[in-house]
Scaffold this motif. Sequence first.
Motif, PDB file in Angstrom:
ATOM      1  N   HIS A 165       0.811  -1.216   0.000  1.00 41.07           N
ATOM      2  CA  HIS A 165       0.000   0.000   0.000  1.00 41.07           C
ATOM      3  C   HIS A 165       0.847   1.271   0.000  1.00 41.07           C
ATOM      4  CE1 HIS A 165      -3.855  -1.997   0.285  1.00 41.07           C
ATOM      5  NE2 HIS A 165      -3.404  -2.750   1.269  1.00 41.07           N
ATOM      6  N   SER A 166       2.132   1.124  -0.259  1.00 40.37           N
ATOM      7  CA  SER A 166       2.989   2.312  -0.343  1.00 40.37           C
ATOM      8  C   SER A 166       3.868   2.207  -1.593  1.00 40.37           C
ATOM      9  CB  SER A 166       3.818   2.483   0.939  1.00 40.37           C
ATOM     10  OG  SER A 166       4.554   1.311   1.237  1.00 40.37           O
ATOM     11  N   ASN A 167       5.066   1.686  -1.470  1.00 40.26           N
ATOM     12  CA  ASN A 167       6.000   1.686  -2.593  1.00 40.26           C
ATOM     13  C   ASN A 167       5.544   0.850  -3.784  1.00 40.26           C
ATOM     14  OD1 ASN A 167       7.480   3.207  -0.845  1.00 40.26           O
ATOM     15  ND2 ASN A 167       9.357   2.004  -0.993  1.00 40.26           N
ATOM     16  N   LEU A 168       4.803  -0.224  -3.530  1.00 39.11           N
ATOM     17  CA  LEU A 168       4.355  -1.092  -4.627  1.00 39.11           C
ATOM     18  C   LEU A 168       3.020  -0.650  -5.217  1.00 39.11           C
ATOM     19  CD1 LEU A 168       5.230  -4.639  -3.205  1.00 39.11           C
ATOM     20  CD2 LEU A 168       6.628  -3.152  -4.640  1.00 39.11           C
ATOM     21  N   GLU A 169       2.412   0.336  -4.636  1.00 33.22           N
ATOM     22  CA  GLU A 169       1.065   0.731  -5.041  1.00 33.22           C
ATOM     23  C   GLU A 169       0.976   1.113  -6.513  1.00 33.22           C
ATOM     24  OE1 GLU A 169      -2.536   3.162  -2.868  1.00 33.22           O
ATOM     25  OE2 GLU A 169      -0.514   4.025  -2.801  1.00 33.22           O
ATOM     26  N   VAL A 170       2.061   1.646  -7.070  1.00 35.53           N
ATOM     27  CA  VAL A 170       2.042   2.099  -8.464  1.00 35.53           C
ATOM     28  C   VAL A 170       1.818   0.946  -9.436  1.00 35.53           C
ATOM     29  CG1 VAL A 170       3.482   4.114  -8.044  1.00 35.53           C
ATOM     30  CG2 VAL A 170       4.567   1.938  -8.648  1.00 35.53           C
ATOM     31  N   LEU A 171       2.084  -0.279  -8.997  1.00 32.69           N
ATOM     32  CA  LEU A 171       1.958  -1.425  -9.895  1.00 32.69           C
ATOM     33  C   LEU A 171       0.555  -2.029  -9.903  1.00 32.69           C
ATOM     34  CD1 LEU A 171       5.347  -3.237  -9.124  1.00 32.69           C
ATOM     35  CD2 LEU A 171       4.794  -1.742 -11.064  1.00 32.69           C
ATOM     36  N   TYR A 172      -0.281  -1.639  -8.946  1.00 31.06           N
ATOM     37  CA  TYR A 172      -1.597  -2.267  -8.812  1.00 31.06           C
ATOM     38  C   TYR A 172      -2.710  -1.544  -9.570  1.00 31.06           C
ATOM     39  CZ  TYR A 172       0.294  -5.291  -5.160  1.00 31.06           C
ATOM     40  OH  TYR A 172       1.017  -6.223  -4.461  1.00 31.06           O
ATOM     41  N   GLN A 173      -2.460  -0.339 -10.002  1.00 30.79           N
ATOM     42  CA  GLN A 173      -3.432   0.429 -10.804  1.00 30.79           C
ATOM     43  C   GLN A 173      -4.781   0.566 -10.099  1.00 30.79           C
ATOM     44  OE1 GLN A 173      -2.821  -0.638 -15.280  1.00 30.79           O
ATOM     45  NE2 GLN A 173      -2.565  -2.546 -14.122  1.00 30.79           N
ATOM     46  N   GLY A 174      -4.747   0.672  -8.792  1.00 34.21           N
ATOM     47  CA  GLY A 174      -5.979   0.862  -8.038  1.00 34.21           C
ATOM     48  C   GLY A 174      -6.716  -0.412  -7.683  1.00 34.21           C
ATOM     49  N   HIS A 175      -6.229  -1.572  -8.127  1.00 36.93           N
ATOM     50  CA  HIS A 175      -6.883  -2.840  -7.823  1.00 36.93           C
ATOM     51  C   HIS A 175      -6.518  -3.306  -6.413  1.00 36.93           C
ATOM     52  CE1 HIS A 175      -8.000  -2.851 -11.947  1.00 36.93           C
ATOM     53  NE2 HIS A 175      -6.802  -3.159 -12.414  1.00 36.93           N
ATOM     54  N   ASN A 176      -7.342  -4.188  -5.879  1.00 35.61           N
ATOM     55  CA  ASN A 176      -7.055  -4.777  -4.578  1.00 35.61           C
ATOM     56  C   ASN A 176      -5.799  -5.637  -4.693  1.00 35.61           C
ATOM     57  OD1 ASN A 176      -7.011  -6.384  -2.210  1.00 35.61           O
ATOM     58  ND2 ASN A 176      -9.210  -6.280  -2.015  1.00 35.61           N
ATOM     59  N   PRO A 177      -4.742  -5.347  -3.928  1.00 30.01           N
ATOM     60  CA  PRO A 177      -3.505  -6.125  -4.064  1.00 30.01           C
ATOM     61  C   PRO A 177      -3.642  -7.593  -3.670  1.00 30.01           C
ATOM     62  CG  PRO A 177      -3.092  -4.049  -2.919  1.00 30.01           C
ATOM     63  CD  PRO A 177      -4.580  -4.219  -2.990  1.00 30.01           C
ATOM     64  N   MET A 178      -4.605  -7.902  -2.814  1.00 31.76           N
ATOM     65  CA  MET A 178      -4.713  -9.262  -2.294  1.00 31.76           C
ATOM     66  C   MET A 178      -5.467 -10.197  -3.223  1.00 31.76           C
ATOM     67  SD  MET A 178      -2.906  -9.073   0.312  1.00 31.76           S
ATOM     68  CE  MET A 178      -3.207 -10.715   0.912  1.00 31.76           C
ATOM     69  N   TYR A 179      -6.342  -9.655  -4.026  1.00 26.61           N
ATOM     70  CA  TYR A 179      -7.076 -10.467  -5.000  1.00 26.61           C
ATOM     71  C   TYR A 179      -7.723  -9.545  -6.029  1.00 26.61           C
ATOM     72  CZ  TYR A 179     -10.666  -9.331  -1.494  1.00 26.61           C
ATOM     73  OH  TYR A 179     -11.475  -8.684  -0.587  1.00 26.61           O
ATOM     74  N   HIS A 180      -7.844 -10.079  -7.235  1.00 29.57           N
ATOM     75  CA  HIS A 180      -8.400  -9.263  -8.314  1.00 29.57           C
ATOM     76  C   HIS A 180      -8.931 -10.185  -9.404  1.00 29.57           C
ATOM     77  CE1 HIS A 180      -9.060  -6.002 -11.066  1.00 29.57           C
ATOM     78  NE2 HIS A 180      -8.171  -6.451 -11.924  1.00 29.57           N
TER      79      HIS A 180
END
Length: 320
Positions: A165-180
């Motif tokens: 939810h900080s440094n890696l956030e740019v890679l998730y494009q706003g999606h839930n990091p835990m599941y998508h």
Amino acid sequence: MRYFFYLSFLVCFLAGCQERQTFRMVEQVTVQNGNVYYYIKGLETPFNVLFLSDTHFTIEDERGKEFYSYSRRMGGEAVEPENYGRSNGREQAFSASLDKAQKAGSEFVILGGDIINFPSLASAEYIKSLLDKSGLNWMYVAGNHDWHYEGESGDAFIQREKWIHSNLEVLYQGHNPMYHSQVIHNINFVTIDNSLFEITKEQLAFFREQLNRGLPIILSMHIPVYLLGHNIDYGCGHPDWNNKNDIYYEIERREPWPEKGFTETTYQFRDLVLNSPEVIGIYAGHTHEEVIDFFNDKIQYVAGANFNSKDIIIHFVPAE
């Protein structure tokens, strides 16, 4: 694989086709030289996606100086202050895979974890810049290294939560990091973060929801699902996963695995993945070795390391 591998077989969803009328039959799966072909009845448009894992890229700048003691083993020379701005060179393989996806007309790229060596903001931003430049769509799920600073204090679940939810956030494009989930041409592409080997109750509930949609599922995770004959690197649901068998925790300077192993939730998830006809493919990384398993009328494809120029193109072809 270093040798020519070709296998074609019929996949017949006898238990589930009659229950779910929306199910698209997979008539045949062919694997050949880093390409997987699914032949599907009712599919109107042929398309493909590219999967890659384990690039283990590093580039650093002044923002990483305070984390030097945590990053020096995995980062090597790239994290030395005199080398700031110089990468470990592994972006070349990553870029080559993106070029391959462009030439293949891939709908998107699935990034299967351990794309970077630790949660360096400079590294995450650099990977994001390559993805943006490519013009490709992508999905990202973290691996056990992406969010891990070796030696950082605290519970691993808290560390993961902090960095995704900080440094890696740019890679998730706003999606839930835990599941998508993303549905393309009635194929459900699902990512689950199992980078701590375990599955949470929320992830299990989400996965059940995806099964209930009745669409074929391509499941992407970093850690492979345990299958008979495989070692503990196939750790998601492995019966021997516990602190007695954790040989890397001192090297990686982290807490050892739990004494009693997995929670029942993880075993339930594994059973669903293995036995649900909706799941037509599992794509993972982590081991750095390319291995293909066929079981229960589905495939688990563990990709070779992207830093060794490995990737997989997954094709979906209308069955005549």
